[in-house]
Design a protein around this motif. Structure first.
Motif, PDB file in Angstrom:
ATOM      1  N   ALA A  63       0.961  -1.187   0.037  1.00 38.41           N
ATOM      2  CA  ALA A  63      -0.021   0.002  -0.081  1.00 38.41           C
ATOM      3  C   ALA A  63       0.791   1.310  -0.104  1.00 38.41           C
ATOM      4  O   ALA A  63       0.685   2.232  -0.798  1.00 38.41           O
ATOM      5  CB  ALA A  63      -0.873  -0.120   1.213  1.00 38.41           C
ATOM      6  N   GLY A  64       1.920   1.292   0.811  1.00 43.23           N
ATOM      7  CA  GLY A  64       2.920   2.439   0.847  1.00 43.23           C
ATOM      8  C   GLY A  64       3.505   2.553  -0.508  1.00 43.23           C
ATOM      9  O   GLY A  64       3.307   3.759  -0.787  1.00 43.23           O
ATOM     10  N   ARG A  65       3.897   1.853  -1.347  1.00 42.56           N
ATOM     11  CA  ARG A  65       4.674   1.695  -2.650  1.00 42.56           C
ATOM     12  C   ARG A  65       3.531   2.223  -3.614  1.00 42.56           C
ATOM     13  O   ARG A  65       3.877   3.072  -4.478  1.00 42.56           O
ATOM     14  CB  ARG A  65       5.091   0.529  -2.800  1.00 42.56           C
ATOM     15  CG  ARG A  65       6.360   0.196  -1.931  1.00 42.56           C
ATOM     16  CD  ARG A  65       7.340  -1.020  -2.612  1.00 42.56           C
ATOM     17  NE  ARG A  65       6.542  -2.160  -3.006  1.00 42.56           N
ATOM     18  CZ  ARG A  65       6.282  -3.450  -2.026  1.00 42.56           C
ATOM     19  NH1 ARG A  65       6.898  -3.212  -0.826  1.00 42.56           N
ATOM     20  NH2 ARG A  65       5.722  -4.263  -2.561  1.00 42.56           N
ATOM     21  N   ILE A  66       2.273   1.768  -3.606  1.00 41.81           N
ATOM     22  CA  ILE A  66       1.175   2.209  -4.492  1.00 41.81           C
ATOM     23  C   ILE A  66       1.003   3.677  -4.083  1.00 41.81           C
ATOM     24  O   ILE A  66       0.907   4.330  -4.991  1.00 41.81           O
ATOM     25  CB  ILE A  66      -0.185   1.447  -4.302  1.00 41.81           C
ATOM     26  CG1 ILE A  66       0.107  -0.035  -4.707  1.00 41.81           C
ATOM     27  CG2 ILE A  66      -1.214   2.182  -5.087  1.00 41.81           C
ATOM     28  CD1 ILE A  66      -0.896  -0.987  -4.155  1.00 41.81           C
ATOM     29  N   ARG A  67       0.857   4.113  -2.902  1.00 37.88           N
ATOM     30  CA  ARG A  67       0.624   5.346  -2.466  1.00 37.88           C
ATOM     31  C   ARG A  67       1.591   6.477  -3.158  1.00 37.88           C
ATOM     32  O   ARG A  67       1.461   7.711  -3.447  1.00 37.88           O
ATOM     33  CB  ARG A  67       0.581   5.707  -0.922  1.00 37.88           C
ATOM     34  CG  ARG A  67      -0.891   5.514  -0.390  1.00 37.88           C
ATOM     35  CD  ARG A  67      -1.015   6.024   0.968  1.00 37.88           C
ATOM     36  NE  ARG A  67      -0.129   5.305   1.918  1.00 37.88           N
ATOM     37  CZ  ARG A  67      -0.417   4.134   2.387  1.00 37.88           C
ATOM     38  NH1 ARG A  67      -1.641   3.546   2.208  1.00 37.88           N
ATOM     39  NH2 ARG A  67       0.552   3.687   3.291  1.00 37.88           N
ATOM     40  N   ALA A  68       2.880   5.958  -3.235  1.00 39.45           N
ATOM     41  CA  ALA A  68       3.945   6.555  -3.664  1.00 39.45           C
ATOM     42  C   ALA A  68       3.873   7.077  -5.205  1.00 39.45           C
ATOM     43  O   ALA A  68       4.503   7.847  -5.837  1.00 39.45           O
ATOM     44  CB  ALA A  68       5.433   6.036  -3.546  1.00 39.45           C
ATOM     45  N   HIS A  69       2.994   6.199  -6.027  1.00 39.54           N
ATOM     46  CA  HIS A  69       2.760   6.487  -7.405  1.00 39.54           C
ATOM     47  C   HIS A  69       1.605   7.552  -7.553  1.00 39.54           C
ATOM     48  O   HIS A  69       1.317   7.617  -8.729  1.00 39.54           O
ATOM     49  CB  HIS A  69       2.436   5.147  -7.807  1.00 39.54           C
ATOM     50  CG  HIS A  69       3.653   4.266  -8.001  1.00 39.54           C
ATOM     51  ND1 HIS A  69       4.665   4.382  -8.982  1.00 39.54           N
ATOM     52  CD2 HIS A  69       3.804   3.031  -7.364  1.00 39.54           C
ATOM     53  CE1 HIS A  69       5.493   3.560  -8.676  1.00 39.54           C
ATOM     54  NE2 HIS A  69       5.143   2.754  -7.905  1.00 39.54           N
ATOM     55  N   LEU A  70       0.881   7.755  -6.371  1.00 40.46           N
ATOM     56  CA  LEU A  70      -0.130   8.676  -6.716  1.00 40.46           C
ATOM     57  C   LEU A  70       0.156  10.101  -6.696  1.00 40.46           C
ATOM     58  O   LEU A  70       1.089  10.714  -6.242  1.00 40.46           O
ATOM     59  CB  LEU A  70      -1.289   8.654  -5.406  1.00 40.46           C
ATOM     60  CG  LEU A  70      -1.761   7.177  -5.282  1.00 40.46           C
ATOM     61  CD1 LEU A  70      -2.851   7.040  -4.134  1.00 40.46           C
ATOM     62  CD2 LEU A  70      -2.829   7.031  -6.557  1.00 40.46           C
TER      63      LEU A  70
END
Length: 70
Positions: A63-70
């Motif tokens: 989830a943290g890595r996905i948030r970094a792409h937002l």
């Protein structure tokens, strides 16, 4: 909901190696409608019985890595 889901799906596909992000709208498990965004390589990946379990720690890291792409 779909406009928000598209933004998340784009970030998800940047993080998870897959051909597409599948979309499933459901409301049987909980008393409200919600959207499942599922990394898929073929239509059979939309079957929740095939889901691979992950620990809460693994899910939090993803989830943290996905948030970094937002």
């Amino acid at each position: 909901m779909m406009l928000f889901a598209k933004k998340i799906a784009v970030a998800l596909q940047k993080e998870i190696e897959c051909k597409r992000i599948g979309v499933m709208v459901a409301g049987l498990e909980v008393p409200h409608a919600h959207i499942h965004l599922i990394p898929i390589n073929d239509v059979h990946d939309l079957n929740f019985a095939r889901a691979k379990p992950a620990s809460q720690e693994e899910l939090a890291a993803i989830a943290g890595r996905i948030r970094a792409h937002l």
